[in-house]
Design an enzyme around this catalytic site. Sequence first.
Site, PDB file in Angstrom:
ATOM      1  N   ASP A  12      43.469  67.956  34.200  1.00 51.90           N
ATOM      2  CA  ASP A  12      43.267  68.174  35.627  1.00 51.90           C
ATOM      3  C   ASP A  12      43.139  69.683  35.834  1.00 51.90           C
ATOM      4  OD1 ASP A  12      43.526  65.481  36.016  1.00 51.90           O
ATOM      5  OD2 ASP A  12      45.582  65.565  36.754  1.00 51.90           O
ATOM      6  N   ASP A 131      41.083  55.458  42.438  1.00 56.75           N
ATOM      7  CA  ASP A 131      42.493  55.774  42.686  1.00 56.75           C
ATOM      8  C   ASP A 131      43.046  54.690  43.601  1.00 56.75           C
ATOM      9  OD1 ASP A 131      42.247  58.153  41.247  1.00 56.75           O
ATOM     10  OD2 ASP A 131      41.699  59.310  43.033  1.00 56.75           O
TER      11      ASP A 131
END
Length: 253
Positions: A12, A131
């Site tokens: 990330d 998500d």
Amino acid sequence: MALTKRIIPALDIKNGAVAKGVQFNNVKAVGEPIAIAQAYQDSGADELVMLDITASLEDRKTMRSVVDGISAAVFIPLTVGGGIRTVADMAELVKAGADKIFVNSAAINDLSIVTQGAQIFGSQAIVGAIDVKWDQEAGFYRVYVQGGTQPTAWEVGKWAQALVEAGAGELLVTSMDADGMQAGYDLPLYQMLTQKVAVPIIASGGAGTIEDFETLFEQTDVDGALAASVFHFNTIPIPKLKAALKQRGISIR
């Protein structure tokens, strides 16, 4: 024949550094992306996923310079996403060395980006990133966008099917409830999704122990396990994880 399972570290990226949070919050810098990517390749990672975690929220494109640097340093497949809005954005990242592109918020806004991407780069290069969070009131897993900040009307099973019908060749599904908690993967989520679609699914969110990986592969039909914290902080060294999975008779690369 059982396909070999993939072990995939996630990078990330925030402000040019690798970062990690818990349930998408309290994100802290971990280190320099290229060095971390090389270390993962050396330790036996099968693929890397790089997400520019604030690109959608900050309304900007993925950091191409980071993709350039990582793809020059490693030869394992690299999947890249964050802030992709157009097929031109995809082309730029493929040119920078991405093997696969994942789209999340952009697909919710306009599903045709998945179809266009699949037509140009092949469906194997287009990954639908999802998500999700369990919605107690609605009684289903709800899809979120904009880095997990905005709920949508989509139930995850229906959205997964829509992405695959549009041309996505793979799904990367993150349980926001499990993310960073290191308490195990959300098994019911992946058991349900592997019944709904026939493309490979990568599970993300919840890895804390070697047993969590074993349980995921033994109790669901996912093709890959993605994790960040346990790899970044060397809680679980990848060679040790792969040796343990092999011992359990789980087919890995």
